[in-house]
Design a protein around this motif. Structure first.
Motif, PDB file in Angstrom:
ATOM      1  N   ILE A  98      40.844  32.462  41.398  1.00 31.61           N
ATOM      2  CA  ILE A  98      41.409  33.729  41.876  1.00 31.61           C
ATOM      3  C   ILE A  98      42.362  34.322  40.829  1.00 31.61           C
ATOM      4  O   ILE A  98      42.347  35.526  40.553  1.00 31.61           O
ATOM      5  N   THR A  99      43.188  33.452  40.217  1.00 29.45           N
ATOM      6  CA  THR A  99      44.109  33.913  39.174  1.00 29.45           C
ATOM      7  C   THR A  99      43.360  34.534  38.003  1.00 29.45           C
ATOM      8  O   THR A  99      43.694  35.629  37.532  1.00 29.45           O
ATOM      9  N   VAL A 100      42.310  33.829  37.540  1.00 29.02           N
ATOM     10  CA  VAL A 100      41.505  34.326  36.417  1.00 29.02           C
ATOM     11  C   VAL A 100      40.831  35.651  36.777  1.00 29.02           C
ATOM     12  O   VAL A 100      40.825  36.604  35.981  1.00 29.02           O
ATOM     13  N   PHE A 101      40.270  35.735  37.989  1.00 30.93           N
ATOM     14  CA  PHE A 101      39.593  36.958  38.430  1.00 30.93           C
ATOM     15  C   PHE A 101      40.545  38.158  38.428  1.00 30.93           C
ATOM     16  O   PHE A 101      40.191  39.244  37.961  1.00 30.93           O
ATOM     17  N   VAL A 102      41.760  37.952  38.929  1.00 26.79           N
ATOM     18  CA  VAL A 102      42.733  39.053  39.014  1.00 26.79           C
ATOM     19  C   VAL A 102      43.201  39.470  37.620  1.00 26.79           C
ATOM     20  O   VAL A 102      43.237  40.668  37.295  1.00 26.79           O
ATOM     21  N   VAL A 103      43.533  38.487  36.774  1.00 27.98           N
ATOM     22  CA  VAL A 103      44.039  38.798  35.428  1.00 27.98           C
ATOM     23  C   VAL A 103      42.978  39.520  34.594  1.00 27.98           C
ATOM     24  O   VAL A 103      43.263  40.531  33.945  1.00 27.98           O
ATOM     25  N   THR A 104      41.733  39.028  34.615  1.00 25.39           N
ATOM     26  CA  THR A 104      40.674  39.682  33.837  1.00 25.39           C
ATOM     27  C   THR A 104      40.350  41.064  34.405  1.00 25.39           C
ATOM     28  O   THR A 104      40.038  41.992  33.650  1.00 25.39           O
ATOM     29  N   GLY A 105      40.465  41.215  35.723  1.00 28.16           N
ATOM     30  CA  GLY A 105      40.250  42.533  36.351  1.00 28.16           C
ATOM     31  C   GLY A 105      41.289  43.547  35.909  1.00 28.16           C
ATOM     32  O   GLY A 105      40.959  44.704  35.613  1.00 28.16           O
ATOM     33  N   ILE A 106      42.554  43.117  35.834  1.00 33.24           N
ATOM     34  CA  ILE A 106      43.635  44.001  35.357  1.00 33.24           C
ATOM     35  C   ILE A 106      43.406  44.383  33.898  1.00 33.24           C
ATOM     36  O   ILE A 106      43.540  45.549  33.519  1.00 33.24           O
ATOM     37  N   PHE A 107      43.028  43.402  33.083  1.00 32.60           N
ATOM     38  CA  PHE A 107      42.786  43.656  31.664  1.00 32.60           C
ATOM     39  C   PHE A 107      41.646  44.663  31.475  1.00 32.60           C
ATOM     40  O   PHE A 107      41.737  45.587  30.662  1.00 32.60           O
ATOM     41  N   ALA A 108      40.564  44.501  32.254  1.00 35.44           N
ATOM     42  CA  ALA A 108      39.419  45.431  32.172  1.00 35.44           C
ATOM     43  C   ALA A 108      39.843  46.843  32.572  1.00 35.44           C
ATOM     44  O   ALA A 108      39.454  47.827  31.924  1.00 35.44           O
TER      45      ALA A 108
END
Length: 411
Positions: free
Chosen positions: A79-89
């Motif tokens: 979940i952490t990875v999904f949120v962080v990569t989503g913000i970066f995108a």
């Protein structure tokens, strides 16, 4: 050198088949639609295998875990990875839209979308995570419900102890059988993807110009840059230089499949195969990738930001200011992570854009049309984002030397 070339042989064949198919589509136009059934056959084979594959991979991975604590760590890290990569995108596309302003100077006739069927949030959530009949689990429209069921079966099998061991062996065996079936289907991939691209380019080639050309001109290069730069960075963070090498060595097959099929679910079997070859542990890849295929969409975050900026330009609204940008990033995260797992989530995300910014309902067809023209690269970014996310989750769980401690299956 010969061994290295052998490893890249199949991805190169896939790439060549896509290029040849695209050229055929450009030359023959709509006449290329005659070979579309060859492409549909490949897509249908992938869709046919995906339901049992998801069930057996998730349930066997969880049932085989040493403890439920391991599952909790995987889910938390995921979940952490999904949120962080989503913000970066989202930020990546935000910068591009501020520079290139895709909606400025565009003149699109407004159409009223008509009556829209309403459903309460509670009804939507119930329908997303559960089904009223067991047989409904066998539809790919109910993927999150199937995933919930698979997780519960895996947990129940794990906590049954000794009496559940034989069932665990059955689940693991079935998972291996279906992965082998995917390998067999992939032998047909060069023909299937080539035919699919020929019909795709033949049918829609001319539609990528006109009113939405500016959106396409912004989205396609940005998504390819995010794919090349962003994912290389994530792969490096996950496994250093070896991580980058293994990622690029194995990612072309799922990337090509997703580009051709336009479906994260259809690409899942190929993606699981790629993650296995990269060296992502079984329990991580078989938990993160099926969930990622439904609730993690970096490409959708990119397209949501483009939709917002484009519609602001069409209505001559000011797309500046921290508040506007933060709201846009929030909407992108909801569209790319939360909404993506809900049936019709893309539509709900588009409705959310209109509601939060107080736009007229006539903006809905404009936003929806952008989704159609940017779908192929968006799906490619969605799918490959899941692969590199599984690498990042493994890095968090196993430590920085995880790649040195796994045996990798030859391509």
């Amino acid at each position: 050198m010969k061994e290295k070339m052998k490893a890249y042989r199949f991805p190169i064949i896939l790439l060549l088949s896509i290029i040849i198919g695209s050229v055929i589509g450009l030359i023959f136009g709509e006449k290329a639609m005659v070979i579309k059934p060859l492409g549909d056959l490949f897509i249908n084979l992938l869709f046919m295998v995906v339901i049992p594959l998801v069930f057996f991979t998730i349930s066997s991975a969880i049932a085989s875990m040493d403890s439920m604590k391991r599952l909790g760590k995987i889910m938390g890290s995921m979940i952490t990875v999904f949120v962080v990569t989503g913000i970066f995108a989202s930020i990546f596309m935000l910068i591009a839209t501020v520079i290139f302003q895709p909606g400025s100077g565009v003149d699109i006739p407004l159409e009223n979308p008509g009556e829209l069927e309403e459903m309460t949030l509670s009804e939507q959530l119930v329908n997303t995570f559960t089904v009223s009949d067991f047989v409904d689990l066998f539809s790919r429209q109910n993927m999150l419900a199937l995933i919930v069921f698979s997780v519960l079966v895996g947990v129940a099998t794990g906590i049954t102890g000794e009496n559940g061991r034989s069932f665990t062996r059955f689940l693991t065996s079935a998972s291996e059988v279906f992965m082998k079936l995917v390998q067999l289907i992939m032998y047909y991939a060069p023909i299937g993807l080539g035919a699919y691209f020929a019909s795709l380019v033949g049918e829609f080639g001319a539609d990528l110009i006109g009113d939405y050309a500016k959106a396409v001109i912004v989205y396609y290069p940005v998504s390819i840059l995010y794919f090349a730069i962003g994912f290389t960075l994530y792969a490096f963070l996950a496994g250093g230089k070896l991580g980058v090498t293994r990622f690029w060595k194995n990612i072309l097959s799922p990337a090509a499949t997703s580009l051709g099929t336009g479906s994260s679910i259809a690409s899942l079997p190929v993606n699981l195969q790629a993650a296995k070859r990269i060296g992502v542990p079984k329990d991580v890849r078989e938990t993160v990738l099926p969930l990622g295929a439904t609730i993690h969409m970096d490409g959708s975050c990119l397209s949501a930001m483009l939709k917002i900026a484009f519609v602001f330009g069409v209505f001559n609204m000011d797309f500046t200011g921290i508040d506007t940008f933060l709201t846009a990033i929030g909407i992108c995260l909801l569209s790319g992570i939360v909404m993506s797992g809900i049936p019709g989530g893309g539509f709900m995300g588009e409705m959310m854009i209109i509601t939060l910014y107080g736009l007229p309902m006539e903006a809905l067809p404009i936003i929806s049309a952008i989704g159609v023209v940017v779908d192929p690269p968006a799906t490619m970014v969605n799918v490959t984002g899941d692969t590199v996310s599984s690498m990042l989750v493994t890095r968090h769980l196993e430590g920085k030397d995880w790649m040195d401690n796994v045996e990798v299956e030859a391509s």
